[in-house]
Design a protein around this motif. Structure first.
Motif, mmCIF file in Angstrom:
data_model
loop_
_atom_site.group_PDB
_atom_site.id
_atom_site.type_symbol
_atom_site.label_atom_id
_atom_site.label_comp_id
_atom_site.label_asym_id
_atom_site.label_seq_id
_atom_site.Cartn_x
_atom_site.Cartn_y
_atom_site.Cartn_z
ATOM 1 N N THR A 99 0.845 -1.190 0.000
ATOM 2 C CA THR A 99 0.000 0.000 0.000
ATOM 3 C C THR A 99 0.882 1.243 0.000
ATOM 4 O O THR A 99 0.388 2.361 0.128
ATOM 5 N N ALA A 100 2.195 1.007 -0.062
ATOM 6 C CA ALA A 100 3.142 2.124 0.019
ATOM 7 C C ALA A 100 3.056 3.015 -1.217
ATOM 8 O O ALA A 100 2.752 2.552 -2.319
ATOM 9 N N ILE A 101 3.311 4.288 -0.992
ATOM 10 C CA ILE A 101 3.433 5.209 -2.124
ATOM 11 C C ILE A 101 4.847 5.756 -2.065
ATOM 12 O O ILE A 101 5.214 6.478 -1.141
ATOM 13 N N TRP B 116 8.754 5.969 -4.719
ATOM 14 C CA TRP B 116 9.262 6.006 -6.089
ATOM 15 C C TRP B 116 8.962 4.697 -6.822
ATOM 16 O O TRP B 116 8.567 4.688 -7.986
ATOM 17 N N ILE C 63 4.445 5.957 4.461
ATOM 18 C CA ILE C 63 4.093 5.604 3.084
ATOM 19 C C ILE C 63 3.053 4.498 3.004
ATOM 20 O O ILE C 63 2.280 4.454 2.072
ATOM 21 N N THR C 64 3.016 3.638 4.010
ATOM 22 C CA THR C 64 2.032 2.539 3.921
ATOM 23 C C THR C 64 0.689 3.010 4.474
ATOM 24 O O THR C 64 0.636 3.968 5.243
ATOM 25 N N ARG D 243 -0.317 5.724 7.292
ATOM 26 C CA ARG D 243 -1.114 6.897 6.888
ATOM 27 C C ARG D 243 -2.350 7.028 7.773
ATOM 28 O O ARG D 243 -2.683 8.111 8.231
ATOM 29 N N ASP E 117 12.950 11.581 -3.568
ATOM 30 C CA ASP E 117 12.833 10.761 -4.786
ATOM 31 C C ASP E 117 11.714 11.241 -5.710
ATOM 32 O O ASP E 117 11.081 10.436 -6.407
ATOM 33 N N VAL F 141 8.811 12.341 -4.981
ATOM 34 C CA VAL F 141 7.433 12.105 -4.531
ATOM 35 C C VAL F 141 7.201 12.991 -3.310
ATOM 36 O O VAL F 141 7.854 12.823 -2.272
ATOM 37 N N GLN G 91 1.628 13.681 -1.913
ATOM 38 C CA GLN G 91 1.401 12.547 -2.815
ATOM 39 C C GLN G 91 1.522 11.223 -2.053
ATOM 40 O O GLN G 91 0.779 10.275 -2.304
ATOM 41 N N ARG G 92 2.467 11.183 -1.110
ATOM 42 C CA ARG G 92 2.680 9.963 -0.326
ATOM 43 C C ARG G 92 1.507 9.695 0.614
ATOM 44 O O ARG G 92 1.215 8.549 0.932
ATOM 45 N N PRO H 255 -2.083 10.627 0.644
ATOM 46 C CA PRO H 255 -3.284 11.262 0.084
ATOM 47 C C PRO H 255 -4.393 11.463 1.120
ATOM 48 O O PRO H 255 -5.090 12.481 1.088
ATOM 49 N N GLU H 256 -4.530 10.505 2.053
ATOM 50 C CA GLU H 256 -5.588 10.619 3.065
ATOM 51 C C GLU H 256 -5.324 11.816 3.978
ATOM 52 O O GLU H 256 -6.249 12.556 4.341
#
Lengths: 942, 525
Positions: free
Chosen positions: A899-901, A903, B460-461, B465, B490, B492, B496-497, B499-500
């Motif tokens: 679920t990671a966002i 690169w 990020i996960t 989040r 990187d 991002v 963006q990482r 969104p919630e």
């Protein structure tokens, strides 16, 4: 290389060759044809109707394990049965059994063929070595090995994990003999014993291992009597073997502690006995037919063929052993094996007062009837010892002229032929249901008696020196093979590819719908754990251990089970409580079912034109839509047509007349006849007739009692709101969807983000703090995290319950059993310790090998610049080769689920690619360069 | 001069040069802009701890507790300042360089080579406390095996535990090397009993650190969190759930398609291909060890080089996970030490013929050229650091100081403006939140972060989040800051990482100010 080693490797190569060229699978997968959903409509008789477990359980587990390994996961958990159950811990899956690695590495057909052939070969090879170690002549040892390999236990249990363990018995006995031979304690044999036990544990049958360990320890104490140090070292080796097996034992013990089976078995005394009358089968194994023959009938309903024949080695071997004991001077070893045989028989057969032994702790929970295998093994050893004496020309202690009289053999032979001819001409069972089976039994008895008489006659000739040793050997081999190998020929069949788990219509239909747990109602359609082969979840599990609370819940919700241990009825509430999404049934479950004739005590007489079933029923009300019977076809192919008719008894009006093709009928399953909607009224009596179009008794019948077959009527339920939706129907099976069945209860909105056997990720939103129930079986080792925080999972009998706070929750369930982790560490340390110990012990031998290579001197003799040049060239070549390989061999990488966002996910880059190329490239270049440099040094040195 | 005196003298030089020229990633002790992320994170963590929060439980730390706790102690006894953070980081660098010097002494590297390597280590940011603890543990085990004295084994155990508690990944690499060495000695050592006894002392040393740590962290209630965060860090960093990282440069894709010599030279000496040279270097080192092993068996020199090579090979995984010049420098220390050894061996080597001579000179030349190339890569940083040294007396510099550190006017202005805004507007609020990666301001403003993440790019996960979302909902900070000019890791951005979280800010906050490129959001009830 010794000739034995040479033959061993030749044997291995031959087995792989045979495995490749064999035109099919050496595996009874066609047994599934007994299930109506397989080979729908046209019944194809399985080659052996008894070998279900390997097809239903072991092969699907192994296939599941293979797929798990290939997906980068250790197969700890089976998520597709019983809403989840331990897989590795059930032991019988034998995930780490060395031979099963062939399955993970080779194509399925070759792997299956080679695994079973190797089991036979290894057992035979170990048996040969053991017999040689007790001073049996080469020829006799070979005969003994052949006889033992093709004796009852190995052949009948070949596909079961029992033989994974049993094949180590002769090896362990051999190692004890080796230990006896050595003057001092030899660590090599002790290590071999430890490793054998380790493999035994991985073999996957703790009960057999327990039996073997008792026999082995008794044998060792007997053989090493007076050598305390050797006995102690042996016991320590066994203990070390168990320590090595910690990776398998600890998860198994955990599973056992939480199991239904242990609870069940500890309640009562072991009920696993063989009926005494079954002893005759040691002489005439097919006296009641065989499951691979046209006729078969168990000696008692709960006693199957495998159990009663586990100790079979053939009358020649049994009688020869008895003869040897009678006439020759008895040595200690012979007495030992005699004792083993007798004790095994006494414990296995229900013999007063010995069966009281089975009330002792441990013995009361184990299947002691399988001790009979030791009797079979023992008689082979005794036979070899006796034959050894005969061939040595040892003088008997008692007069045996009578035994070796040609006249006696002649009389016996003549009597046998006479009886055979008489009974062949006149069947004494004419007019009874045994009329067809009798000729088969007669032939069988005749064959067994003739071969036995001929063997003894031949032995007499040999003792009287009227037959050469060579001829005697050839003859003995032929007779032994005829009572074992030839007799059991095709018991373990080779089946074509088309019969190997074919994608049946039920599976094809189910695959069209979203994944969800399936429950069979009525007939088996996709039995547990066959579903694993097709990746479809099933609500039941069939692993001989079973999670206690799940099984209890299942029993509570479905207290009444049919002959297949399936529920025969289902309500929407029970379905939803168990998280069942789909139901497979042989009848329309939305109809109202009424059992009008309830008795199913026995199979009624075969249906024929001249002997139909006709019976009357009354007090029925409603619109009849289906009629359900329980059929029997005795596992024989039938070609007739049956007719079922329903008449109004008062008016004699024919209401229904439906034909049924006999090819559609299976043994001991329900047959549902869909009829045109027929209104029945309470005040009328109705008559049902089931008849055949032929008088030729096709051996088709119905189950029932007192001449009336078990009958169920299914009536229409107009206006009733339907909780099940019919999704599809195949020829034999209805596929229903359970409306409003939820995987997660207690939360309004949820979605499954990810699911694999050992991980489940959910996204749930709750408007208040609450407990949610996830329909996955609770089991120690499952961990839960909500938004990254560890949360304790509770047992809601049988599912997992976790507390949820208000708002959005990211729920992650993972299976990480501590027992497996601890076991792995112990096993790893054990193997490491063993490796270090062995290396240190064998260092001198290895050192002398290395010195023989004299590499050090050669390196010095070459100048520095030459070394640099050679290495540079080798590295350049290695890089070029590796780059070429990377270009030519495409390795496919898929991005791991996350679920990671970041690169990687934004650019869809499979991260593991870099690690793979780093490690593989590093190793490739290093090994290539080292290899090239060493070769160069050698060339240069010359 | 006596050897000890020489070592002492060299250590003094190392300390002086490190303090003056600087060997940290960004600047020297007194000059250079504050690294808002790297230095800022330590400052934020220690600051939160001063305000009563606990490591791991309330603060998500990607390193070990021993890496962070000293900063807290410095803050506690000397006051919160970025100077303390930089001093601490520098002391770690110096410790690493000193231990490298001692290793070179073990390898009998001549003075010149030693000097060059030390200079390179000072000029190029190769060392941090993390590598330093790893190298100390390796040095101790080298000494322990040679000296065979229980005390050395005891200290090895202590430092192994410390390396795990400073940096779990470095600790694991050290344990791996120690495991290999132990197995080797178990295989070949004749007097295994004595070795087992000495290993026992090592285990005792390990326990001597771990046990008090467990008791301490448990009594403060964050031991469980430490384990779960460390596990999470491992899971994240080894897999796809990594907050940062990009693909390793593809050798085949970068290869020039033409046969122009200059293009090829540029290609071979490019930064990207330098990473491949590093791999090749380790392959050659393993080969070297293999050859010497075949020739002479396991000498102490081969053992030392092997240990360094394995350490370097393991460190390389960090580079494979996230490549870049900064990380390349990070994994460089074993290469430099082994190179120094090679140079000394090549010089000492008896040259049997003229080609031997040429080959050895070519190899020495290649190693020296590599060093020069590294200096060239870090040239701008070196120039900045050296020139800053000579501008120390300049009045302008004095005006732009933060905690005695001379920074650029731009940075001074930005930090002051943000700080001023927070001080002025959020007197009554306990919390602020930086959506951009600027943890320094938590220390500057002495405010708490409602979430555990001072560097939100770690979030990020989905689990993280949601955790941040829940924390923001539970303790809504009055102001949320998002510097649009801050470095999107990187490429991002944090919006963006997460969104919630971005959506939550959009729905519950309104823009109230703009400080340079930083958007300030205020909470709307």
């Amino acid at each position: 290389m010794s000739s034995t080693t040479k033959y061993f490797f030749i044997g291995i190569i031959l087995i792989f060759f045979i495995s490749v060229i064999l035109p099919g699978y050496f595996f009874p997968a066609d047994v599934v044809n007994n299930i109506p959903s397989f080979s729908e409509g046209k019944w194809t008789r399985p080659k052996n109707s008894l070998e279900a477990d390997p097809v239903y359980q072991f092969e699907p587990w192994r296939d599941f394990a293979k797929r798990s390994f290939f997906s980068g996961q250790f197969p700890l958990w089976n998520d597709l049965n019983g809403q989840g159950a331990p897989l590795f811990a059930n032991m019988q899956s034998a995930v780490l059994f060395p031979l099963n690695f062939l399955y993970y590495l080779l194509p399925t057909k070759v792997a299956i063929n080679s695994i079973y052939l190797l089991k036979l070969f290894l057992f035979g090879f170990f048996m040969y070595l053991y017999l040689r170690s007790i001073d049996i002549r080469v020829g006799i040892a070979i005969l003994g090995a052949i006889a033992a390999t093709f004796s009852g236990f190995m052949i009948l249990w070949l596909y079961w994990p029992h033989t994974n363990v049993y094949l180590l018995l002769p090896l362990l006995l051999l190692l004890t003999e080796k230990l006896k031979e050595t003057k001092k304690i030899s660590y090599r044999w002790n290590i071999a014993i430890a490793i054998s036990y380790f493999i035994g544990i991985l073999g996957g049958h703790p009960e057999t291992l327990f039996h073997i360990a008792i026999l082995h320890m008794t044998y060792s104490v007997f053989r090493l009597w007076g050598e305390k140090k050797k006995i102690t070292s042996l016991l320590l080796s066994i203990l070390f073997g168990f320590i090595l097996g910690a990776v398998q034992i600890l998860p198994f013990l955990e599973y056992l502690r939480n199991s239904y089976t242990l609870q069940k078995r500890t309640v009562g005394v072991s009920q696993f006995y063989l009926p005494l009358q079954a002893f005759i089968m040691n002489f005439f194994p097919f006296i009641l037919g065989g499951p691979h023959r046209q006729y078969y009938r168990p000696i008692e309903p709960q006693t199957n063929f495998q159990e009663v024949l586990g100790g079979y080695a053939g009358p020649i071997i049994l009688l020869s052993s008895a003869f040897g004991l009678l006439v020759f001077k008895k040595k200690k070893l012979e007495l030992f094996w005699t004792a083993v045989i007798v004790i095994s028989w006494l414990l296995a057969y229900k013999v007063w007062p010995f069966w009281y032994l089975n009330t002792l702790p441990v013995l009361r929970t184990s299947a002691n009837q399988r001790l009979i295998a030791f009797a079979g093994f023992g008689v082979v050893v005794l036979f070899c010892l006796v034959l050894n004496k005969v061939l040595k020309g040892e003088k008997p202690q008692v007069p045996y002229k009578i035994m070796f009289s040609n006249r006696i053999y002649g009389i016996l032979f003549a009597l046998n032929v006479l009886l055979f001819v008489v009974f062949s001409l006149k069947n004494p069972f004419e007019g009874t249901k045994y009329v067809q089976i009798f000729p088969f039994i007669l032939q069988h008895i005749f064959f067994m008696v003739v071969t036995t008489i001929l063997f003894f006659w031949m032995t007499t000739r040999f003792i009287k020196k009227k037959l050469s040793e060579k001829l005697y050997f050839i003859g003995t081999t032929i007779f032994l093979l005829s009572q074992t190998f030839l007799l059991f020929w095709n018991y373990n069949p080779v089946i074509p590819k088309s019969q190997f788990y074919p994608a049946i219509p039920v599976v094809q239909e189910l695959k069209k719908f979203p994944k969800g747990a399936v429950l069979e109602v009525g007939n088996p359609s996709l039995p547990a754990d066959i579903n694993l082969r097709f990746g479809i979840p099933e609500n039941t599990n069939y692993d001989a251990v079973e999670v206690a609370w799940y099984r209890h819940a299942l029993d509570q919700l479905f207290p009444k089970k049919n002959q297949w241990e399936n529920p025969d009825d289902i309500t929407p509430d029970t379905a939803r409580r168990l998280g069942i999404m789909y139901v497979l049934s042989d009848y329309d479950i939305t109809l109202q079912k009424k059992t009008v004739i309830t008795d199913v005590a026995s199979v009624l007489h075969p249906i024929a034109k001249s002997s139909p079933y006709t019976y009357e029923i009354s007090n029925q009300d409603g619109v009849l839509k289906q009629i359900r019977f329980r059929t029997a076809n005795f596992n024989r192919v039938n070609t007739c047509t049956l007719f079922v008719s329903l008449r109004n008894s008062s008016t004699n009006k024919l209401l229904i007349n439906k034909p049924i093709s006999c090819r559609e009928i299976r043994d001991n399953v329900f047959y549902t006849l869909t009829v045109p909607p027929t209104p029945l009224t309470k005040n009328n009596r109705y008559s049902i007739t089931v008849t055949s179009n032929t008088n030729n008794t096709n051996a088709l019948a119905l189950w029932g009692d007192n001449g009336k077959p078990f009958t169920e009527f299914l009536f229409d339920t107009p206006g009733k709101k339907n909780p099940f939706t019919l999704l599809a129907k195949t020829k034999s099976t209805y596929i229903w969807k359970v409306n409003n069945s939820k995987f997660v209860e207690g939360v309004k909105k949820y979605s499954v983000l990810y699911e694999d056997p050992q991980k489940l990720v959910l996204d749930a939103t709750s408007d208040k703090p609450t407990d949610i129930i996830i329909k996955k079986t609770f089991y120690p080792g499952w961990h839960s995290q909500i938004n990254g925080n560890e949360v304790t999972i509770k047992n809601s009998d049988p599912f997992m319950k976790i507390p949820l706070s208000k708002g959005k929750s990211y729920i992650e369930l993972t299976y990480r059993p501590l027992s497996f982790l601890v076991g792995t560490v112990i096993t790893f340390l054990g193997i490491l310790g063993l490796g270090i110990f062995l290396f240190r012990k064998e260092r001198q031998v290895l050192g002398s090998y290395y010195k023989g290579l004299v590499i050090g001197k050669k390196i010095d003799s070459i100048s520095f610049d030459q070394h640099v040049m050679s290495i540079v060239i080798a590295i350049v070549m290695a890089i070029a080769c590796y780059a070429f390989l990377v270009l030519v061999v495409p390795v496919h990488f898929t991005q791991p689920w996350t679920t990671a966002i970041n690169w990687f996910t934004v650019h869809h880059y499979p991260r593991q690619r870099d690690y793979f190329y780093y490690i593989s490239g590093f190793l490739f270049i290093l090994v290539f360069t080292c290899g090239a440099w060493i070769i160069w040094i050698w060339k240069k040195g010359k | 001069m006596e050897k000890r005196k020489i070592i002492f003298f060299e250590i003094i030089i190392i300390i002086v040069l490190s303090v003056l020229i600087g060997s940290t990633g960004t600047a020297s002790l007194f000059f250079g802009d504050i690294n808002i992320i790297d230095e800022g994170q330590f400052a934020a963590w220690a600051s939160h701890m001063l305000l009563g929060q606990h490591m791991f439980k309330d603060i998500y730390i990607t390193y070990g507790p021993f890496f962070v706790y000293p900063v807290y102690l410095l803050f506690k006894y000397f006051g919160s300042s970025i100077f303390s953070v930089r001093s601490y980081i520098l002391s770690g660098d110096i410790a690493g360089i000193i231990i490298s010097l001692l290793i070179m002494y073990r390898l009998r590297v001549p003075f010149l080579a030693r000097f060059c390597v030390i200079l390179l280590m000072i000029l190029i940011p190769t060392m941090q406390l993390r590598q330093a603890t790893g190298l100390i543990s390796l040095y101790l085990i080298m000494e322990a095996i040679d000296r065979k004295k229980p005390l050395w084994f005891f200290f090895t155990g202590i430092f192994t535990a410390c390396s795990i508690l400073v940096s779990p990944d470095i600790g694991i690499f050290v344990c791996l090397i120690e495991g290999i060495i132990l197995i080797w000695y178990f295989l070949f050592e004749k007097r295994i009993g004595i070795y087992s006894q000495q290993i026992g002392y090592g285990i005792l040393g390990f326990i001597a650190v771990v046990l008090p740590f467990v008791l301490w962290s448990h009594s403060e209630g964050w031991f469980g969190s430490y384990l779960s965060v460390t596990k999470d860090v491992f899971n994240s960093f080894s897999g796809i759930n990594l907050p940062n990282g990009t693909a390793f440069p593809n050798f085949l894709a970068l290869m020039p398609r033409s046969f122009n010599v200059i293009t090829w030279v540029k290609f071979i000496s490019s930064k990207e291909i330098l990473l491949y040279w590093g791999i090749l270097f380790y392959i050659c080192t393993f080969l070297y060890c293999f050859i010497i092993l075949l020739k002479k068996g396991m000498t102490s020199r081969v053992r030392d080089i092997s240990m360094l090579s394995i350490f370097g090979f393991c460190l390389y995984f960090i580079l494979v996970g996230r490549w870049g010049v900064g990380h390349f420098f990070f994994i460089l220390s074993p290469i430099l030490l082994i190179s120094a050894y090679y140079i000394s061996e090549l010089i000492k080597m008896p040259k049997k013929n003229i080609s031997d001579k040429y080959f050895s000179y070519i190899l020495i030349g290649l190693l020296c050229l590599s060093g020069v190339r590294l200096i060239m890569i870090n040239r701008p940083q070196i120039i900045t650091n050296v020139t800053a040294l000579f501008q120390s007396a300049n009045d302008n510099q004095k005006k732009t100081r933060i905690d005695n550190i001379s920074v650029s006017k731009g940075q001074k202005r930005y930090i002051d403006s943000v700080n001023k805004f927070i001080t002025k507007n959020s007197k009554n609020s306990k919390y602020i939140f930086f959506l951009s990666n600027e943890p320094l301001f938590y220390m500057m403003s002495k405010k708490l972060n409602p979430t555990r993440y001072d560097l939100p790019y770690i979030v990020i996960t989905k689990a993280k989040r949601y955790e941040v979302l829940a924390a923001l909902q539970a303790h809504p900070p009055q102001y949320i800051f998002n510097n649009l000019a801050s470095w999107p890791v990187d490429g991002v951005s944090n919006s963006q990482r997460m969104p919630e979280v971005a959506a939550y800010i959009q729905n519950h906050y309104r823009k109230v100010a703009m400080i340079e490129k930083t958007v300030v959001y205020e909470y709307e009830k």
